[in-house]
Design a protein around this motif. Structure first.
Motif, short mmCIF file in Angstrom:
data_model
loop_
_atom_site.label_atom_id
_atom_site.label_comp_id
_atom_site.label_asym_id
_atom_site.label_seq_id
_atom_site.Cartn_x
_atom_site.Cartn_y
_atom_site.Cartn_z
N UNK A 298 0.86 -1.18 0.00
CA UNK A 298 0.00 0.00 0.00
C UNK A 298 0.90 1.23 0.00
N UNK A 299 0.57 2.23 -0.80
CA UNK A 299 1.45 3.41 -0.90
C UNK A 299 1.58 4.20 0.40
N UNK A 300 0.66 4.01 1.33
CA UNK A 300 0.70 4.74 2.60
C UNK A 300 1.24 3.89 3.76
N UNK A 301 1.68 2.68 3.46
CA UNK A 301 2.18 1.77 4.48
C UNK A 301 3.69 1.61 4.34
N UNK A 302 4.40 1.71 5.48
CA UNK A 302 5.85 1.57 5.48
C UNK A 302 6.21 0.35 6.33
N UNK A 303 6.83 -0.63 5.69
CA UNK A 303 7.16 -1.89 6.35
C UNK A 303 8.68 -2.05 6.36
N UNK A 304 9.23 -2.42 7.51
CA UNK A 304 10.68 -2.53 7.66
C UNK A 304 11.04 -3.80 8.41
N UNK A 305 12.20 -4.35 8.05
CA UNK A 305 12.86 -5.27 8.95
C UNK A 305 13.37 -4.45 10.13
N UNK A 306 13.36 -5.04 11.29
CA UNK A 306 13.69 -4.30 12.51
C UNK A 306 14.99 -3.51 12.38
N UNK A 307 16.02 -4.13 11.83
CA UNK A 307 17.32 -3.48 11.75
C UNK A 307 17.35 -2.34 10.73
N UNK A 308 16.32 -2.25 9.88
CA UNK A 308 16.26 -1.20 8.87
C UNK A 308 15.27 -0.09 9.22
N UNK A 309 14.64 -0.21 10.36
CA UNK A 309 13.67 0.81 10.78
C UNK A 309 14.38 2.15 10.91
N UNK A 310 13.74 3.26 10.54
CA UNK A 310 14.41 4.57 10.55
C UNK A 310 15.04 4.90 11.91
N UNK A 311 16.33 5.14 11.90
CA UNK A 311 17.06 5.42 13.15
C UNK A 311 16.60 6.72 13.80
N UNK A 312 16.14 7.68 13.00
CA UNK A 312 15.74 8.98 13.55
C UNK A 312 14.56 8.86 14.52
N UNK A 313 13.79 7.78 14.42
CA UNK A 313 12.63 7.61 15.30
C UNK A 313 13.00 7.05 16.67
N UNK A 315 13.37 4.15 18.05
CA UNK A 315 12.32 3.23 18.53
C UNK A 315 12.69 1.76 18.45
N UNK A 316 13.34 1.34 17.37
CA UNK A 316 13.45 -0.09 17.07
C UNK A 316 14.54 -0.81 17.84
N UNK A 317 15.50 -0.09 18.41
CA UNK A 317 16.64 -0.73 19.04
C UNK A 317 16.30 -1.20 20.46
N UNK A 318 15.41 -2.17 20.53
CA UNK A 318 14.99 -2.73 21.81
C UNK A 318 14.59 -4.18 21.59
N UNK A 319 14.94 -5.02 22.54
CA UNK A 319 14.67 -6.45 22.38
C UNK A 319 13.18 -6.77 22.35
N UNK A 320 12.35 -5.86 22.81
CA UNK A 320 10.90 -6.12 22.81
C UNK A 320 10.26 -5.92 21.43
N UNK A 321 10.99 -5.31 20.52
CA UNK A 321 10.44 -5.07 19.18
C UNK A 321 10.62 -6.30 18.30
N UNK A 322 9.69 -6.48 17.37
CA UNK A 322 9.60 -7.70 16.57
C UNK A 322 10.42 -7.59 15.27
N UNK A 323 10.66 -8.73 14.60
CA UNK A 323 11.48 -8.71 13.37
C UNK A 323 10.92 -7.86 12.25
N UNK A 324 9.60 -7.75 12.14
CA UNK A 324 8.98 -6.88 11.14
C UNK A 324 8.16 -5.81 11.86
#
Length: 444
Positions: A298-313, A315-324
């Protein structure tokens, strides 16, 4: 070890637990959060009491919350000074990716291991340094941290009705009693509006505007009670919020069940249908297949692998976050198996979006008068709170320097710390005398 040397060490130990200032000379502090109060809600509603706070104190043009812009994570950032990936309260819901168990917001408030994740909130830090603290409905206030709880607290009941103005005034009266009768130094006070009204009716609705008027009346009531109790000269008041609100777009919706080449049979765990955010754990060997199916779904949906999630946010660098991980553009919510989300207003979007920004007002003896300051991130509020209380902060991600312009001249921080300069109390004098005596006796 000689008895004299043991006495010196004991004195040092006591001093380490002592607050930086005598409690009698310290200003009190009240932090108030109106959930979901968008930064511009005062622009289409007459808000004389919030306007008076700005004239008599400090107003920020807006405040940027942490991502994700939802209630529990953003409130915990306020009281820890940590980005969400660092404090670990990554969602409003507690969840277990192995068992699939999830708990709703209310039940999650009582799950201490969800909150007690290595970051010590200011309530506990202040108590350890000799102050008394309280929490009324504030997210995180019902947990136990390293074996300690907030000294005085009131917990909202299940299915609590957030919009009862009479109860709001009663809660303010309770807080005034806490300060005056129970001798509290610091209190956090939470209101669940205008968030609930913004969700139900939308941020541009007349119902939301009416609720903002109720918020403003409540600010007026609070300030009158502060004045009537003679606390104006000794109480610093901060009014802020956790996030803003966005109008939900009902056309061209994101519905994962309808995505070609994607199947929930390939998913071990999902946390969806919670606004614009989604967390997925694909089954073993299915991560790449699921990612490829969803990344351009979907053009309005942004999907990332955990390690590729935008660093500026932050958010993703935590063990509680999921692979996708996924989030959507402003206005778009993510529907999972069924469409169960029917709100007209929503939050959780990118914190760079203006409609996610929120308010900050402050008035009291520590603050300048009639000052509007530049926007700042909410992660900096914690350093300000610690400075106002005269306590040494825990490690945090914010900066007192960012908040310094709003402080009155005699409330400026010292050059080296985020706390007020220490005032010698009895314990410090005892330690000083012990050191001198030790030197003279040749103990060390």
């Amino acid at each position: 070890m000689s008895p004299s040397w043991g006495l010196v060490l004991a004195a040092f130990s006591l001093a380490a637990c002592a607050p930086l200032q005598d409690r009698a000379s310290r200003h009190k502090l009240l932090l108030v959060s109106f959930d979901g109060f968008r930064w511009d809600y005062d622009q289409d509603v007459d808000t004389p009491n919030l306007d008076a706070m700005a004239r008599e104190g400090v107003k920020a043009r807006h405040m940027t919350p942490a991502f994700i812009t939802v209630t529990s994570p953003c409130h915990f950032t306020l009281v820890t000074g940590r980005y969400i990936e660092n404090h670990g309260v990554v969602h409003n819901m507690w969840y277990n990716t192995s068992t699939g168990q999830k708990l709703p917001y209310y039940n999650t408030q009582g799950v201490s291991q969800w909150w007690d994740n290595g970051s010590l909130p200011i309530w506990i830090t202040a108590q350890r340094q000799g102050l008394r603290t309280g929490s009324l409905f504030f997210p995180g206030g019902n947990a136990t941290y390293q074996g300690e709880q907030v000294a005085v607290k009131k917990i909202e009941p299940l299915l609590h009705k957030y919009n009862n103005e009479t109860e709001w005034q009663q809660n303010i009266d309770t807080v005034m009693d806490w300060f005056l009768k129970d001798g509290l130094d610091f209190v956090t006070l939470y209101f669940g509006e205008p968030d609930s009204t913004g969700h139900k009716y939308g941020p541009e609705s007349p119902e939301r505007r009416a609720m903002v008027s109720q918020v403003d009346r409540t600010v007026g009531y609070l300030r009158r009670r502060i004045q009537e109790h003679g606390l104006e000269a000794t109480l610093n008041l901060i009014i802020t919020a956790d996030h803003g609100m966005e109008t939900v777009i009902k056309t061209n919706e994101i519905h994962l069940l309808k995505v070609q080449n994607f199947s929930f049979k390939d998913i071990q765990f999902e946390l969806l249908d919670y606004g614009p955010n989604g967390l997925l754990v694909p089954k073993e060997g299915k991560l790449e297949q699921v990612y490829q199916a969803l990344k351009n779904a979907h053009p309005k949906l942004h999907v990332y692998k955990k390690e590729e999630f935008p660093k500026r946010l932050r958010y993703a660098n935590n063990t509680r976050l999921t692979p996708l991980m996924m989030y959507s553009d402003p206005g778009y919510v993510i529907h999972g198996r069924l469409k169960v989300q029917f709100n007209k207003g929503e939050h959780g979007f990118d914190n760079a979006v203006m409609n996610m920004k929120t308010i900050f007002r402050a008035v009291g003896p520590a603050f300048q008068k009639g000052l509007e300051v530049a926007p700042f991130e909410s992660v900096n509020v914690y350093a300000l709170l610690c400075h106002l209380l005269g306590i040494t902060p825990e490690p945090h991600d914010g900066s007192l320097e960012v908040m310094q312009p709003m402080l009155a001249g005699d409330s400026q921080p010292g050059a080296e710390s985020g706390a007020l300069p220490p005032r010698p109390g009895k314990l410090q004098l005892v330690v000083g005398a012990a050191l001198v005596l030790g030197l003279r006796l040749g103990i060390y």
